[in-house]
Write a protein that holds these residues in place. Structure first.
Motif, PDB file in Angstrom:
ATOM      1  N   TYR A 184      -3.887   3.105   7.154  1.00 42.90           N
ATOM      2  CA  TYR A 184      -4.620   1.849   6.997  1.00 42.90           C
ATOM      3  C   TYR A 184      -5.310   1.451   8.306  1.00 42.90           C
ATOM      4  CZ  TYR A 184      -6.200  -2.726   5.960  1.00 42.90           C
ATOM      5  OH  TYR A 184      -7.038  -3.806   5.809  1.00 42.90           O
ATOM      6  N   GLY A 195      -5.903   5.139   1.148  1.00 44.09           N
ATOM      7  CA  GLY A 195      -4.797   5.626   1.982  1.00 44.09           C
ATOM      8  C   GLY A 195      -3.792   6.407   1.145  1.00 44.09           C
ATOM      9  N   ASP A 213      -9.956   0.294  -0.115  1.00 45.70           N
ATOM     10  CA  ASP A 213      -9.067   0.542   1.023  1.00 45.70           C
ATOM     11  C   ASP A 213      -7.600   0.463   0.600  1.00 45.70           C
ATOM     12  OD1 ASP A 213     -11.227   0.859   2.739  1.00 45.70           O
ATOM     13  OD2 ASP A 213     -11.335  -1.283   3.155  1.00 45.70           O
ATOM     14  N   LEU A 254       0.835  -1.199   0.000  1.00 42.74           N
ATOM     15  CA  LEU A 254       0.000   0.000   0.000  1.00 42.74           C
ATOM     16  C   LEU A 254       0.875   1.256   0.000  1.00 42.74           C
ATOM     17  CD1 LEU A 254      -2.791  -0.983   2.567  1.00 42.74           C
ATOM     18  CD2 LEU A 254      -2.697  -1.319   0.110  1.00 42.74           C
ATOM     19  N   VAL A 275      -0.297  -5.725   9.633  1.00 44.61           N
ATOM     20  CA  VAL A 275       0.188  -4.448   9.114  1.00 44.61           C
ATOM     21  C   VAL A 275       1.696  -4.365   9.328  1.00 44.61           C
ATOM     22  CG1 VAL A 275       0.131  -1.937   9.425  1.00 44.61           C
ATOM     23  CG2 VAL A 275      -1.993  -3.270   9.560  1.00 44.61           C
ATOM     24  N   ASN A 297      -8.302   3.457   8.772  1.00 47.49           N
ATOM     25  CA  ASN A 297      -9.339   3.029   7.822  1.00 47.49           C
ATOM     26  C   ASN A 297     -10.101   1.814   8.349  1.00 47.49           C
ATOM     27  OD1 ASN A 297      -9.729   0.819   5.502  1.00 47.49           O
ATOM     28  ND2 ASN A 297     -10.235   2.823   4.654  1.00 47.49           N
TER      29      ASN A 297
END
Lengths: 413, 153
Positions: free
Chosen positions: A204, A364, A360, A197, A315, A207
């Motif tokens: 993120y 970001g 998504d 991303l 993540v 989100n």
């Protein structure tokens, strides 16, 4: 900041204003790695089922710190920095594997036991009486940093800090209950994917916690009534703010609601119907009419239940403006063929190509690019007030404020 | 001649996607069918989940409708380069083939990136003179996707 690594200041105490430099500043990012990911938090590392027997390992990251997670001889789970004590090379090179009883660094063949302790040095006594390590060198004083691990509902978490509280206390009862609700029996991996991303990791995480956006950005959701703000549901925020669970419950009167149409919101498409509705042929497998539950554990973990589509997402920060999201699609070990097919169909909803998640992947980046020149400006996080408490609505940003409440405590302590 | 037909099918398939004629994409498949995008790692390990999973022409149509009507993503296009198929004939009218591909993604700002490489693992059948995919597994060499995967591979 307290450690003087940044000239930036927060604009005030309110959790409802977030300055944009937090997504950009290199020094702040470095401080996050130390204070958060390497600090007193539980980082999701892998599934317990990834490590069925002694010597089975996975490599992953604690922020940017490479780590090895490995099953020990007595069934315990160890984790240690993936860095040789000699010259710093990676000890384990693969994503996963089985190493027997030792790891050996490929560079100079220094060896480690499954706990990450240095146990062998090639030519430690030299060769033919010459060379070798000094007699004073003590192997026990050298080694990669060791982490503590804990297992909760089949999930392995790791922490570098001696101060991280027990995981149950860390999560709080509400979020703990929501996590156990989903992972109540042995899970089985159905697939793994990584999504790169183009945004700061916090965009993120925000989100995921942001229930307000779900049915507005994701038109697919709204159209097929998978989740609507007008449905029953709410959010639970842990006392420290860092963890959350949001959920929707099917409510019989939802079909008659015109709230979206009345406001002219894009996600309302009255005429959009699936040619093959078997995509949403869901079963109520948890027996509680909760159609959707999204749960986060600060700082790097997401557990997703969207109908029968289950996944954990990890993540991984990759610098101030980039991150990776590691998806592990799950089923349960006792799924029959119908249930497996159902989960595979519903996995169309999620992941990098997901009907309700592909946005998504890009939104970001839209923020990251939008705020490029706005480091000293602030975003507005005011839906549902100023606080970070649990609320019985999803038209709120309480769990996003909860994130900042926890974040600021770790960063400003 | 079989190799020529398979290559022609692959070429038409790639053109339909790259020319943004996605509405014709489902017609390349039988109904029912299987279309799945996965990675070499998942494929090798026998892990069944896909990034995209469709087992009917209706599901393929729904994917296109969602891309046109519901999903949000920056304007982008693909350029497929499809290699030569390695073919082996199966039972009756069934053909199996494995074909390498490479996809460049071109974004609205002009940036071009190697978005995906991999192989199509296909099962085709002749339906009244038209060769169609009964099964097309898109096995990407990498498990990592940049940003999102909207347009089918």
């Amino acid at each position: 900041m307290a450690d003087g690594t940044s000239r930036h200041e927060w604009p005030g105490a309110s959790l409802a204003r977030v300055p944009y430099w937090v997504y950009q500043d290199e020094a702040n990012y470095r401080a996050e790695l130390r204070r958060i990911f390497e600090g007193p938090v539980w980082n999701y590392a892998c599934l317990e089922s990834d490590l069925p027997k002694a010597g089975d390992y996975r490599t992953t990251f604690l922020g940017e710190m490479p780590i090895v997670v490995v099953r020990g001889a007595q069934g315990e789970i160890h984790a240690f920095e993936n860095r040789c004590a000699h010259r710093g090379a990676l000890i384990a090179l693969d994503d996963s594997g089985s190493t027997g009883s030792h790891f050996q660094c490929i560079y100079h063949a220094w060896t480690y036991d499954l706990a990450g302790s240095l146990v062998g040095i090639a030519f430690e006594k030299g060769s033919n009486g010459k060379g070798g390590m000094p007699a004073s060198f003590c192997k026990a004083d050298h080694g990669p940093r060791k982490l503590r691990t804990t297992v909760l509902a089949g999930l392995v978490f790791a922490t570098l800090s001696p101060d991280t509280p027990p995981i149950e206390e860390y999560l709080g009862d509400e979020v703990l209950g929501r996590l156990r609700r989903v992972l109540h029996k042995e899970a089985r991996v159905m697939g793994r994917f990584t999504q790169a991303l183009p945004n700061n990791w916090k965009l993120y995480v925000e989100n995921v916690k942001d229930t307000y956006h779900a049915s507005l950005l994701h038109a697919f959701f709204g159209t097929f009534r998978i989740t609507r703000l007008t449905q029953g549901g709410g959010i639970m925020v842990s006392p420290d703010g860092g963890h959350h669970a949001s959920y929707t419950i099917q409510r019989a009167d939802d079909a008659s609601s015109t709230a979206y149409r009345d406001q002219g919101i894009r996600s309302e498409h009255q005429n959009y119907r699936l040619a093959d509705p078997s995509l949403l042929d869901a079963v109520n497998e948890f027996g509680d009419d909760i159609q959707l539950q999204i749960l986060t554990v600060f700082p790097n973990f997401v557990l997703q239940q969207i109908h029968n589509s289950l996944a954990v997402r990890q993540v991984q920060p990759k610098g101030p403006g980039a991150m990776e999201l590691h998806w592990t699609y799950l089923g349960f070990a006792d799924d029959d063929a119908d249930m497996q097919r159902r989960r595979m169909k519903q996995s169309n909803l999620v992941g990098p190509a997901g009907y309700v998640s592909m946005e998504d992947g890009c939104v970001g980046g839209f923020v990251q690019r939008g705020v490029a020149a706005a480091g000293d400006e602030v975003s507005v996080v005011n839906m549902g007030g100023e606080g970070a408490e649990s609320q019985e609505t999803r038209a709120t940003e309480a769990s996003v404020r909860g994130f900042w409440k926890a974040y600021r405590r770790y960063m400003e302590d | 001649m079989l190799a020529e037909r398979v290559s022609q099918l692959n070429a038409e398939y790639a053109r339909a996607i790259d020319d943004d004629r996605l509405e014709s994409w489902p017609d390349f498949f039988t109904d029912p069918c299987l279309y799945k995008i996965t990675s070499a790692d998942n494929y090798r390990r026998g892990l069944p989940a896909g990034l995209v999973y469709a087992d009917s022409r209706g599901m393929l149509k729904d994917r296109v409708t969602a891309l046109r009507e519901a999903n949000i993503y920056e304007r982008q296009a693909y350029r497929h380069l499809v290699g030569l198929p390695a073919i082996r004939a199966g039972a009756a009218d069934t053909v199996h083939a494995e074909t390498p591909f490479l996809v460049v993604r071109v974004m609205r700002d002009g940036s071009m990136d190697l978005f995906a490489t991999g192989r199509y693992v296909d099962t085709m059948v002749d339906e009244g003179g038209t060769l169609r995919f009964r099964e097309r597994l898109v096995v990407c060499d990498s498990s990592r996707v940049d940003t999102l995967l909207a347009i089918p591979l």
